[in-house]
Scaffold this motif. Sequence first.
Motif, PDB file in Angstrom:
ATOM      1  N   THR A  26     -40.665 -23.554  16.976  1.00  0.00           N
ATOM      2  CA  THR A  26     -41.909 -24.229  17.301  1.00  0.00           C
ATOM      3  C   THR A  26     -42.691 -24.477  16.020  1.00  0.00           C
ATOM      4  OG1 THR A  26     -41.997 -23.127  19.428  1.00  0.00           O
ATOM      5  CG2 THR A  26     -44.062 -24.037  18.608  1.00  0.00           C
ATOM      6  N   ILE A  27     -43.233 -25.678  15.886  1.00  0.00           N
ATOM      7  CA  ILE A  27     -44.066 -26.014  14.735  1.00  0.00           C
ATOM      8  C   ILE A  27     -45.407 -26.524  15.247  1.00  0.00           C
ATOM      9  CG2 ILE A  27     -44.325 -27.530  12.746  1.00  0.00           C
ATOM     10  CD1 ILE A  27     -41.522 -27.167  12.132  1.00  0.00           C
ATOM     11  N   GLU A  28     -46.470 -25.890  14.785  1.00  0.00           N
ATOM     12  CA  GLU A  28     -47.829 -26.321  15.129  1.00  0.00           C
ATOM     13  C   GLU A  28     -48.220 -27.403  14.118  1.00  0.00           C
ATOM     14  OE1 GLU A  28     -47.729 -23.460  18.016  1.00  0.00           O
ATOM     15  OE2 GLU A  28     -49.191 -25.039  17.793  1.00  0.00           O
ATOM     16  N   THR A  29     -48.706 -28.518  14.588  1.00  0.00           N
ATOM     17  CA  THR A  29     -49.077 -29.623  13.701  1.00  0.00           C
ATOM     18  C   THR A  29     -50.501 -30.070  13.991  1.00  0.00           C
ATOM     19  OG1 THR A  29     -48.435 -31.411  15.187  1.00  0.00           O
ATOM     20  CG2 THR A  29     -46.688 -30.452  13.826  1.00  0.00           C
ATOM     21  N   GLN A  30     -50.924 -31.069  13.252  1.00  0.00           N
ATOM     22  CA  GLN A  30     -52.214 -31.701  13.501  1.00  0.00           C
ATOM     23  C   GLN A  30     -52.017 -33.059  14.178  1.00  0.00           C
ATOM     24  OE1 GLN A  30     -55.283 -30.332  13.100  1.00  0.00           O
ATOM     25  NE2 GLN A  30     -54.061 -28.510  12.748  1.00  0.00           N
ATOM     26  N   ILE A  31     -50.894 -33.277  14.816  1.00  0.00           N
ATOM     27  CA  ILE A  31     -50.647 -34.529  15.530  1.00  0.00           C
ATOM     28  C   ILE A  31     -51.501 -34.546  16.789  1.00  0.00           C
ATOM     29  CG2 ILE A  31     -48.949 -35.849  16.852  1.00  0.00           C
ATOM     30  CD1 ILE A  31     -46.867 -34.972  14.807  1.00  0.00           C
ATOM     31  N   LYS A  32     -52.334 -35.574  16.886  1.00  0.00           N
ATOM     32  CA  LYS A  32     -53.197 -35.744  18.060  1.00  0.00           C
ATOM     33  C   LYS A  32     -53.006 -37.108  18.713  1.00  0.00           C
ATOM     34  CE  LYS A  32     -56.914 -32.747  16.473  1.00  0.00           C
ATOM     35  NZ  LYS A  32     -58.339 -32.634  16.199  1.00  0.00           N
ATOM     36  N   ASP A  33     -52.573 -38.093  17.938  1.00  0.00           N
ATOM     37  CA  ASP A  33     -52.493 -39.479  18.393  1.00  0.00           C
ATOM     38  C   ASP A  33     -51.046 -39.824  18.746  1.00  0.00           C
ATOM     39  OD1 ASP A  33     -52.381 -42.250  18.636  1.00  0.00           O
ATOM     40  OD2 ASP A  33     -53.831 -42.594  17.036  1.00  0.00           O
ATOM     41  N   GLY A  84     -55.752 -29.815  21.729  1.00  0.00           N
ATOM     42  CA  GLY A  84     -55.494 -31.248  21.683  1.00  0.00           C
ATOM     43  C   GLY A  84     -54.395 -31.668  20.727  1.00  0.00           C
ATOM     44  N   THR A  85     -53.898 -30.749  19.907  1.00  0.00           N
ATOM     45  CA  THR A  85     -52.801 -31.093  18.998  1.00  0.00           C
ATOM     46  C   THR A  85     -51.469 -30.859  19.697  1.00  0.00           C
ATOM     47  OG1 THR A  85     -52.701 -28.882  18.044  1.00  0.00           O
ATOM     48  CG2 THR A  85     -54.141 -30.481  16.936  1.00  0.00           C
ATOM     49  N   PHE A  86     -50.434 -31.492  19.164  1.00  0.00           N
ATOM     50  CA  PHE A  86     -49.107 -31.330  19.739  1.00  0.00           C
ATOM     51  C   PHE A  86     -48.310 -30.302  18.970  1.00  0.00           C
ATOM     52  CE2 PHE A  86     -50.160 -35.349  21.664  1.00  0.00           C
ATOM     53  CZ  PHE A  86     -49.575 -35.250  22.912  1.00  0.00           C
ATOM     54  N   GLN A  87     -47.560 -29.541  19.708  1.00  0.00           N
ATOM     55  CA  GLN A  87     -46.635 -28.568  19.177  1.00  0.00           C
ATOM     56  C   GLN A  87     -45.258 -29.234  19.225  1.00  0.00           C
ATOM     57  OE1 GLN A  87     -45.570 -25.446  22.129  1.00  0.00           O
ATOM     58  NE2 GLN A  87     -46.521 -24.098  20.613  1.00  0.00           N
ATOM     59  N   LEU A  88     -44.504 -29.156  18.136  1.00  0.00           N
ATOM     60  CA  LEU A  88     -43.166 -29.725  18.083  1.00  0.00           C
ATOM     61  C   LEU A  88     -42.153 -28.601  18.188  1.00  0.00           C
ATOM     62  CD1 LEU A  88     -44.394 -31.744  15.192  1.00  0.00           C
ATOM     63  CD2 LEU A  88     -43.138 -32.948  16.937  1.00  0.00           C
ATOM     64  N   VAL A  89     -41.163 -28.771  19.053  1.00  0.00           N
ATOM     65  CA  VAL A  89     -40.142 -27.752  19.268  1.00  0.00           C
ATOM     66  C   VAL A  89     -38.776 -28.415  19.126  1.00  0.00           C
ATOM     67  CG1 VAL A  89     -39.182 -26.061  20.888  1.00  0.00           C
ATOM     68  CG2 VAL A  89     -41.641 -26.508  20.870  1.00  0.00           C
ATOM     69  N   THR A  90     -37.934 -27.819  18.285  1.00  0.00           N
ATOM     70  CA  THR A  90     -36.591 -28.358  18.109  1.00  0.00           C
ATOM     71  C   THR A  90     -35.627 -27.265  17.715  1.00  0.00           C
ATOM     72  OG1 THR A  90     -35.354 -30.225  17.177  1.00  0.00           O
ATOM     73  CG2 THR A  90     -36.730 -28.969  15.646  1.00  0.00           C
ATOM     74  N   ASP A  91     -34.372 -27.598  17.695  1.00  0.00           N
ATOM     75  CA  ASP A  91     -33.308 -26.705  17.255  1.00  0.00           C
ATOM     76  C   ASP A  91     -32.856 -27.196  15.879  1.00  0.00           C
ATOM     77  OD1 ASP A  91     -30.901 -25.356  16.807  1.00  0.00           O
ATOM     78  OD2 ASP A  91     -30.365 -25.389  18.931  1.00  0.00           O
ATOM     79  N   TRP A  92     -33.093 -26.406  14.842  1.00  0.00           N
ATOM     80  CA  TRP A  92     -32.775 -26.799  13.464  1.00  0.00           C
ATOM     81  C   TRP A  92     -31.331 -26.502  13.076  1.00  0.00           C
ATOM     82  CZ3 TRP A  92     -35.911 -29.974  11.098  1.00  0.00           C
ATOM     83  CH2 TRP A  92     -37.277 -29.950  11.383  1.00  0.00           C
TER      84      TRP A  92
END
Length: 145
Positions: A26-33, A84-92
């Motif tokens: 999981t990666i916490e980002t500042q993506i809102k849009d 309000g930000t999106f969390q990105l989840v992936t398998d690296w």
Amino acid sequence: MRARFGFVPAGPFSLQETKEMSHFTTIETQIKDIEALKAACAEMGLAVMQNGQARGYDGKTHNGEYVIKLKGPFDIALNRRANGTFQLVTDWWDEHVEKEVGKNFGRLLQLYGVHKTTAEARRKGYSVSRGILKDGAIKLCIGGV
């Protein structure tokens, strides 16, 4: 008035290994849009679907409010956090995702920043031009109306 912006593949984010999801990070980002993110994905030739499942190692999946469908065997799930930000989840695993979106989502986050900045500048009536520097960084020139 002209301003120059050089975007590097970085931004406020943090990595969090999550044991219960096996292989998924999981990666916490500042993506809102989400629209700026969709534009970045479209530029990279990637589709974004709503309410889907991201593929991971050994057939494991992770649900996402949005899912970036990658060309390789894995995908990226996005889920909105309370702030309000999106969390990105992936398998690296085996660098499949990294090959498509850059290390720690670097290329994806860079293009997100470019599309978000471009949209905001144009909304305020500024002109925007874009170029690529030798090191791969994107340069935006924002001018007055």
